[in-house]
Write an enzyme that holds these catalytic residues in place. Structure first.
Site, PDB file in Angstrom:
ATOM      1  N   GLY A  15       0.807  -1.218   0.000  1.00  0.00           N
ATOM      2  CA  GLY A  15       0.000   0.000   0.000  1.00  0.00           C
ATOM      3  C   GLY A  15       0.839   1.266   0.000  1.00  0.00           C
ATOM      4  N   THR A 143       5.841   1.214   5.696  1.00  0.00           N
ATOM      5  CA  THR A 143       4.444   0.931   6.050  1.00  0.00           C
ATOM      6  C   THR A 143       3.945   2.027   6.970  1.00  0.00           C
ATOM      7  OG1 THR A 143       2.912  -0.456   7.274  1.00  0.00           O
ATOM      8  CG2 THR A 143       5.182  -0.651   7.902  1.00  0.00           C
ATOM      9  N   ASP A 145       1.623   1.539   8.980  1.00  0.00           N
ATOM     10  CA  ASP A 145       1.177   0.864  10.194  1.00  0.00           C
ATOM     11  C   ASP A 145       2.258   0.784  11.270  1.00  0.00           C
ATOM     12  OD1 ASP A 145      -1.275   0.507   9.097  1.00  0.00           O
ATOM     13  OD2 ASP A 145      -0.952  -1.572   8.493  1.00  0.00           O
ATOM     14  N   MET A 189      -6.605   4.158  10.483  1.00  0.00           N
ATOM     15  CA  MET A 189      -6.079   2.898   9.968  1.00  0.00           C
ATOM     16  C   MET A 189      -5.200   2.165  10.993  1.00  0.00           C
ATOM     17  SD  MET A 189      -5.146   3.591   5.975  1.00  0.00           S
ATOM     18  CE  MET A 189      -6.384   3.502   4.688  1.00  0.00           C
ATOM     19  N   GLU A 245      -9.234   1.123  13.378  1.00  0.00           N
ATOM     20  CA  GLU A 245     -10.133   0.242  12.610  1.00  0.00           C
ATOM     21  C   GLU A 245     -10.038  -1.202  13.093  1.00  0.00           C
ATOM     22  OE1 GLU A 245      -8.956  -0.238   8.490  1.00  0.00           O
ATOM     23  OE2 GLU A 245      -6.840  -0.355   9.007  1.00  0.00           O
ATOM     24  N   LEU A 298      -6.772   9.174   2.873  1.00  0.00           N
ATOM     25  CA  LEU A 298      -6.061  10.449   2.975  1.00  0.00           C
ATOM     26  C   LEU A 298      -4.907  10.387   3.958  1.00  0.00           C
ATOM     27  CD1 LEU A 298      -9.289  12.549   2.853  1.00  0.00           C
ATOM     28  CD2 LEU A 298      -7.424  12.767   1.228  1.00  0.00           C
TER      29      LEU A 298
END
Lengths: 414, 414
Positions: A15, A143, A145, A189, A245, A298
């Protein structure tokens, strides 16, 4: 270690982030400036570009244009989510990769991505060693994350964190405009790790932090959540909630997927995301005015509010990858080693084995989350704050983002 | 016109914008510097603060701190959505306002808001004239929707437009990362006018514009929409759609409220917004990977990507209001008169009757929208582009927004 002459390939995978192209630039710029690297090739859509012989000749790009990679979000070369088979089961892809490597005399391979990309590097590296083809392979992590093992943090995280904290601060201002109260639920996220959701708390340094923050590192309890929101709302006449999430119940079920009292009674799946669903539940239970906001894509592509530190470090990671490979290293991932002492923040690159990221997701330490599981503690802030520092140059045209415009000259047209 | 000595009140009303506080600063700074204005009072939550005698003494604020109003979104004094009754039906509120005006010797009243605020100004002005109390009343416009009549454009619109165009350009980058296609539907504010949705098309100047744009100025046809998306997706392997929240069918029903084939068959109302709903329908009809994104509150409070032109003009509007009042004008709204000729863009303030905005929403001219009703034409771009120009100073602390910190000293404690 003798000098290894040959071409290099840089690929991007997984991603988008705001700074993955800064890492690509770190690789490309350094490789172009390194005499033993005879040609610099960009893989179209990661490893798929290698398999399909879709390789861009980076030597054909204007040097000044390449600099815009630093400020362009997403993956300029294109990305993929392609998983290589186990070579013992099916070595078709590996044979093809070897064929392409031989065709272009590729002796350096740099892959820019998350866990899966490091796994791809690892598999290709093992295969090339097995067949006796010399190729140095280095992974460049990315990432949003921030869940990669073996590195202090990961390029891409900080810019997303900065987007989230800035947006939360602005939402706070918006949500406090009337003297009638409101509950605002912001969905962030991070499916398995709460680094991004926790970063919302950085907004507290602007005096505009969320009242409650829920991370996936602790089990979510809907009744407790409603109690938390109700208590805060009663006390402050307002409540801002940041929620990952990935929050889940004690049995592991994601809250976003679970059937709850807010379904319509026929058990139909909810449309809309977690924020909408939680907003609906809070509205039913408290009667308050509630708004759900999903920060959506975004937060990962918002390069206009990127962290300069993140951009610089992402570039550095790419540069370090090339330097390590040229000096004889292979089979490694570039990682960061940082200190946050009284002398301030420092960050240097180190090299880690490629498989260090395999099967391990780095989570927010439990002690960085408060006992109630609805906020983060100071160590989290101390960790994340240095990473979001600095405003990048941010080139514009017509006051709109000026993104990179690559020529993307395909080598297969040779 | 003889000099009128006395205090002034500035109030803010309606929904937040990124620059409404720049207008407040324009009023406050100019009023503080004007000798005949003896005291500058900020109304807490607009006209409600007047009714409740909750007024902040702006003379008590540090001058340097007030400057941060330029870069702080939402309404720093607090806002309201309070509608005054018709004074012929119920004059309670008006009597109370007169009482407060007399208490503080208020001779100047500035109200910063949209249509309703101009209506409030108008009613108060008529009442004060009726009872023979001299008070000069000027409206300072604001609205992200840009639908106010009598002015070229409205402070607040441009910064929202810039946020939208920038975000769309970034989403474009994100949505084009894989070689597998995707449909992205971006929901944009603007219930009755398409100025904001149309602004998404500014991103085309970055080479990253939406493929399709739907404004509420034309009737929406679901079948045609699906055809448009399918055609674009087939041609480009990708499709980005910008859609106003206010799109409606030919019978006037909002698409967001209408029952459609995407309801669950029991006719239950959709959860989630329009973007989610349209994404769901497109997914069903085309099988494509689809993502719905609602820009939500962020588009109106995203001051970090504000337009410098917007900030400067918002300040100017506030300043012009005070200057007009001091020079003897009353019963007017400040408006902009602009030219976009070969010599570039110019903007000057003019004064319009307060009731010019009543009962009229300024829409995007039909000829600025393409014949198919799924995009905007060059005149729209030429209109909007000058408004989003310039990057503001954007003060930060810890690389996070540094918003204004007012002392908010209440006069009722006198």
């Amino acid at each position: 270690m003798s000098e290894l002459k040959g071409a290099c390939i840089i690929g991007q995978s997984g991603g988008p982030t705001a700074v993955i192209n800064a890492s690509a630039l770190g690789v490309i710029r350094t490789a172009l400036d390194t005499p033993c690297i005879t040609r610099v090739l960009g893989a179209a859509h990661g490893i798929k570009g290698v398999l399909e012989d879709k390789l861009y000749d980076m030597d054909q790009e204007f040097a000044e244009e390449l600099e815009y990679l630093k400020y362009t979000p997403s993956s300029a070369l294109g990305s993929c989510r392609y998983k290589l088979a186990d070579p013992e089961v099916d070595d078709t892809d590996y044979k093809r990769i070897l064929e392409i490597f031989k065709k272009y005399d590729v002796r350096y391979f740099f892959y820019n991505g998350g866990n899966d990309s490091m796994d791809t590097c690892n598999k290709i590296s093992k295969y090339m060693q097995g067949v006796g083809y010399e190729c140095r392979i280095i992974g460049v992590p990315k990432t949003i994350d921030n869940d990669l093992n073996g590195t202090d943090h990961c390029p891409g995280f900080a810019s997303a964190a900065k987007y989230i904290a800035t947006s939360c601060a602005e939402i706070w201002q918006d949500a406090h405009v009337y003297d009638t109260g409101m509950v605002t639920i912001i969905e962030i996220m991070g499916r398995h790790a709460g680094w991004l959701a926790g970063s919302a708390a950085l907004a507290s340094l602007s005096g505009c932090g969320p009242d409650l923050v829920y991370l996936p590192e602790t089990d979510f309890d809907m009744d407790q959540f409603i109690q938390d929101v109700t208590d805060t709302y009663k006390k402050n006449g307002n409540c801002i909630v940041a929620v990952s999430e990935g929050i889940h119940y004690a049995d592991g079920t994601f809250v976003s997927e679970a059937k709850t009292s807010s379904t319509d009674g026929f058990g139909h799946a909810q449309l809309g995301g977690l924020a909408t669903m939680l907003a609906d539940i809070v509205k039913q239970k408290t009667g308050a005015k509630v708004r759900g906001i999903e920060l959506s894509l975004l937060q990962r592509c918002g390069s206009h509010i990127a962290s300069k530190t993140d951009i610089d470090e992402a570039f550095l990671a790419g540069k370090a990858a090339v330097e390590a490979a040229v000096s004889g290293t292979t089979d490694k991932m570039v990682a960061f080693e940082c200190s946050r002492g009284v002398d301030g923040y420092t960050c240097k690159t180190v090299l880690q084995p490629l498989d260090i990221v395999a099967n391990f997701e780095k989570k927010v330490p439990r002690e960085w989350i408060n006992a109630a599981g609805n906020g983060v503690e100071q160590p989290f802030i101390d960790y994340a704050l240095p990473l979001i520092q600095g405003e990048p140059e941010r080139p514009t045209e017509n006051s709109l983002p000026r993104f990179v415009r690559l020529k993307k000259v395909l080598t297969c047209k040779d």
